[in-house]
Design a protein around this motif. Structure first.
Motif, PDB file in Angstrom:
ATOM      1  N   VAL A   1     -11.075  28.022 -36.120  1.00 45.95           N
ATOM      2  CA  VAL A   1     -10.534  27.285 -35.299  1.00 45.95           C
ATOM      3  C   VAL A   1     -10.826  27.970 -33.654  1.00 45.95           C
ATOM      4  CG1 VAL A   1      -8.754  26.048 -36.593  1.00 45.95           C
ATOM      5  CG2 VAL A   1      -8.188  28.305 -35.569  1.00 45.95           C
TER       6      VAL A   1
ATOM      7  N   TYR B   1      -7.858  26.658 -29.844  1.00 38.67           N
ATOM      8  CA  TYR B   1      -7.542  25.370 -30.701  1.00 38.67           C
ATOM      9  C   TYR B   1      -5.875  24.828 -30.901  1.00 38.67           C
ATOM     10  CZ  TYR B   1      -7.256  22.621 -35.021  1.00 38.67           C
ATOM     11  OH  TYR B   1      -7.396  21.378 -35.972  1.00 38.67           O
TER      12      TYR B   1
ATOM     13  N   PRO C   1     -12.164  22.665 -32.680  1.00 40.95           N
ATOM     14  CA  PRO C   1     -12.599  24.121 -33.341  1.00 40.95           C
ATOM     15  C   PRO C   1     -13.542  24.941 -32.650  1.00 40.95           C
ATOM     16  CG  PRO C   1     -12.100  22.170 -34.929  1.00 40.95           C
ATOM     17  CD  PRO C   1     -12.149  21.746 -33.555  1.00 40.95           C
TER      18      PRO C   1
ATOM     19  N   SER D   1      -2.453  22.297 -36.578  1.00 45.48           N
ATOM     20  CA  SER D   1      -3.598  22.392 -37.147  1.00 45.48           C
ATOM     21  C   SER D   1      -3.993  20.826 -37.767  1.00 45.48           C
ATOM     22  CB  SER D   1      -3.720  23.402 -38.154  1.00 45.48           C
ATOM     23  OG  SER D   1      -5.262  23.657 -38.665  1.00 45.48           O
TER      24      SER D   1
ATOM     25  N   VAL E   1      -9.068  20.955 -41.508  1.00 47.82           N
ATOM     26  CA  VAL E   1      -9.255  22.567 -41.253  1.00 47.82           C
ATOM     27  C   VAL E   1      -8.704  23.296 -42.176  1.00 47.82           C
ATOM     28  CG1 VAL E   1      -8.919  24.303 -39.383  1.00 47.82           C
ATOM     29  CG2 VAL E   1      -9.629  21.823 -38.963  1.00 47.82           C
TER      30      VAL E   1
END
Length: 758
Positions: A53, A57, A65, A114, A118
């Protein structure tokens, strides 16, 4: 480590987890920390990893990312703290398994959250790097086992990886808050227990009865102040001592005590600074844990936060005859504090069960007030709390277990079963130490890694989820009773005799009526009736014998407590205790619901769901509304005069494919789910085949951790997406009831929108 047997395993068995690889899917690891090896790559403690990332991010679509090969954590701290709990090793601090090899898979930037694709990419890389154990101190509350990261974690467990995940920190929201990925089958979800003692920054008083007070600040190091007088900000113009309207000049050179609230910390600090104060002490205005007062001013005096209880103690001292003798010092070294809630479940630890009565959490471990490593630029060490801390504790314990017993493809099941049956039941706490905490809170109880490694009996299954009164196993001749079976295996070369005892835990109620979720569950001491029999006998058992290297099948019949009303859907539970002839003790947790969860409403709350305009006002049958589509198409209008000629379902609207709403969501009156509608739909047949899943933004992973292709393609030509012709339509929202069959229409809770004209 004394609470869990870790210290005894390391001392008596010389077991440090050497040879086991543990992956940390988190914010990276500051591998320059001396306790974590000081380097990255071959031959280092942190030998594997990748940054997916970058620093900037933020997750949730707020930034893109920027991957690179360096997974160092310099600005977040969470992953470094987690890694230290697993395997730190220096003179100041040792983790659970100080000689494991670590992998750092960075899926969080310096701030923010997040995204699922990812996270799954990090899980996949950890698998490809050969991690034996993967720790995931992350997740969202009130989720489902089908959520993508939970499904991916379950796939990893199927492939022999022990996956450990945090249960969640939503203990203030009530029951049904189990989070993913911990909800995945055979994923070990971990609740938190408070430490008996903990180290933290603190200050001490030079008074007749010495007193130490814990504090927190947003500075990275302890304050360096000695022999400073403390004074309250209370005055005639400020009787509560809030410090928001200026302060008396007599506060010059002193530490000023103020109450939290009414104005910002910046204002309080500025007023104290103008009055000549050396530092500001802010005590909480609610009965809660110690807190961090965040101050943004670069030239502020030091500001620290303390609990309400300690603040009130100080006020009493400052109002006494010896107020001038209240002098404080802030040592640079940590102070050890006794924890009044030590050994009990942490207040923040999320309650289960899972949304379909899964027995979650699986086990509990120390997670409240844990001191561990932190990025070197951020101070090197810090005390934090959360199931983010208890999860790596169990991951480290799993490393000790694998180091002692060896690796195998069955490790995920074996580790969970041994950890559950050897765990110790936890009492409720809060003045009710005679009762065991509800199973929805503690799961199988407190981890005991020494007992797990030394166990000579295996119980399968290690937990008994009895389901609800309508869908659990039934017992002939006993209305509402459940039957469950387990097998007791004796691995010794001599017979073992087991005595049997029932240990009831508190029953818990999570809903008030059909919909309302209680933020604080109700509890009752309401034991179920439990009868234990051998599979080849109809008589109740008080004890039984298992032959050498043999196994015995056992059946239990559980009748829900008579004092619990089925209409209130109480969760009841407890433990079946087995004590063998060598005085080793095992506990098998059980849990059930007295009531019918399948019948609980999902979509029929008065006034909700509703189709709304962007301003959140509901559409109804008597108004006409136009909507602008993303692609050229005719406007959509709400029109109440004509029903669609064909009421059959056509397909699923793009971006509305499977929305995971938790058990709490239908108590949120302002909850809205927005998605872009461009006048197209995916035909039902293709949608059911799982051609896309918009929860993920990338193509399928190499390992196919999720079924189907995860990429939504707006491709009219091949028939995957169809443009709606002009006509009259309704939107249909539907939710599958717990234990429902997708092919049975009556198992779906259905809502139809007002009529729409396209």
């Amino acid at each position: 480590h004394d609470m869990t047997g870790v210290d005894r395993v390391r001392k008596r068995q010389q077991n440090t987890g050497k040879g086991i690889k543990v992956g940390v899917v988190d914010s990276g690891i500051d591998y320059t920390h001396p306790a974590l090896g000081g380097c990255f790559g071959d031959g280092c403690r942190v030998a594997f990893g990748h940054d997916f990332v970058g620093d900037n991010y933020l997750g949730n679509g707020r930034s893109q990312p920027e991957p690179d090969i360096d997974p160092r954590d310099t600005c977040n701290g969470h992953g470094t703290h987690v890694a230290g709990i697993i395997g730190a090793d220096d003179a100041e601090f040792q983790g659970v398994a100080p000689h494991v090899t670590l992998g750092a898979y960075r899926v969080f930037g310096c701030k923010g959250s997040s995204e699922t694709d990812v996270i799954i990419a990090g899980m996949e890389k950890a698998f490809l790097d050969g991690m034996d154990i993967i720790n995931m101190s992350l997740g969202g509350g009130s989720s489902w086992a089908e959520y993508p990261d939970a499904a991916a974690a379950a796939r990893l467990a199927e492939r022999g990886v022990v996956v450990v995940a945090s249960m969640g920190n939503d203990g203030d929201k009530g029951m049904w808050e189990a989070s993913s990925p911990g909800l995945g089958p055979n994923v070990i979800a971990v609740g938190s227990v408070d430490s008996m003692r903990y180290q933290a920054t603190g200050f001490t008083f030079r008074i007749a009865h010495p007193l130490s007070v814990e504090y927190l600040s947003d500075k990275e190091t302890a304050l360096d102040i000695n022999n400073a007088a403390i004074a309250s900000a209370q005055s005639t113009s400020d009787p509560e001592g809030m410090g928001c309207q200026g302060m008396d000049k007599s506060l010059s050179g002193k530490l000023v005590l103020v109450k939290r609230g009414s104005c910002t910390f910046n204002i309080k600090a500025e007023n104290a600074k103008k009055a000549g104060a050396t530092a500001l002490i802010v005590y909480n205005n609610i009965a809660s844990d110690v807190f961090i007062p965040s101050v943004t001013s670069a030239d502020s005096i030091p500001v620290v936060g303390i609990t309400q209880a300690n603040g009130e103690k100080l006020l009493v001292l400052l109002s006494g005859e010896k107020a001038n003798d209240v002098v404080a010092s802030f040592p640079k070294t940590m102070i050890t504090f006794d924890n009044p809630n030590g050994g009990h479940m942490s207040r923040f630890s999320s309650y289960g069960p899972g949304p379909e009565l899964d027995l979650k959490p699986d086990v509990a471990a120390p997670g409240g007030l844990i001191r561990s490593t932190y990025p070197v630029p951020m101070g090197s060490y810090r005390t934090l709390s959360g199931t983010s801390m208890s999860s790596p504790y169990v991951a480290g314990a799993a490393a000790l277990y694998l180091a002692a017993k060896g690796k195998s493809e069955h490790a995920p099941t074996l580790v969970r079963e041994m950890f559950q049956t050897t765990a110790r039941p936890i009492k409720q706490g809060g003045g009710t130490d005679r009762a065991l905490a509800s199973i929805v809170r503690q799961g199988a109880g407190l981890l005991d890694i020494e007992a797990a490694i030394n166990a000579t009996t295996l119980v399968e299954p290690s937990r008994l989820a009895l389901n609800d009164s309508m869908h659990g196993g039934s017992s002939k001749g006993m209305a509402g009773a459940h039957t469950a079976n387990f097998v007791v295996r004796n691995t010794l070369g001599v017979p073992l005799r087991y005595t049997v005892r029932h240990l009831p835990a508190l029953a818990s109620q999570g809903h008030l009526g059909d919909i309302k979720v209680l933020s604080k569950p109700n509890f009752q001491d309401a034991p179920a009736s439990v009868v234990v029999i051998a599979a080849d006998n109809s008589n109740p058992l008080a004890e039984f014998t298992v032959p050498a290297n043999g196994a015995t099948a056992v059946t239990i019949t559980v009748s829900p407590p008579n004092k619990l009303s089925p209409s209130e859907r109480w969760m009841y539970g407890g433990f079946i205790e087995l004590v063998d002839s060598q005085q080793r003790t095992l506990h098998i947790p059980y849990m059930g619901m007295n009531g019918d969860l399948h019948a609980q409403p999902i979509l029929d709350r008065d006034g909700f769901p509703s189709l709304t305009r962007m301003l959140r006002s509901a559409l109804d049958e008597n108004t006409v509304n136009s909507m602008s589509l993303q692609r050229p198409a005719n406007p959509v209008e709400d029109q109440g005069q004509q029903e669609p000629k064909d009421s059959a379902a056509l397909g699923i609207l793009p971006n509305s494919w499977i929305t995971y709403l938790g058990r709490h969501s239908n108590d949120l009156e302002d909850y809205a789910f927005d998605f872009a509608f461009d006048g197209t739909y995916t035909p039902m047949g293709l949608a059911k085949k799982g051609l896309f899943n918009p929860n993920l933004g990338s193509d399928s992973t190499t390992l196919d951790l999720l079924e189907g292709n995860n990429s939504a393609k707006d491709d009219v030509a091949d028939g995957k997406v169809v443009v709606l012709p002009d006509g009259y339509y309704r939107l249909r929202a539907q939710a599958l009831r717990p234990f429902g069959d997708e092919e049975r229409p009556s198992d779906w809770d259905v809502w139809l929108s007002p009529l729409l004209r396209l």
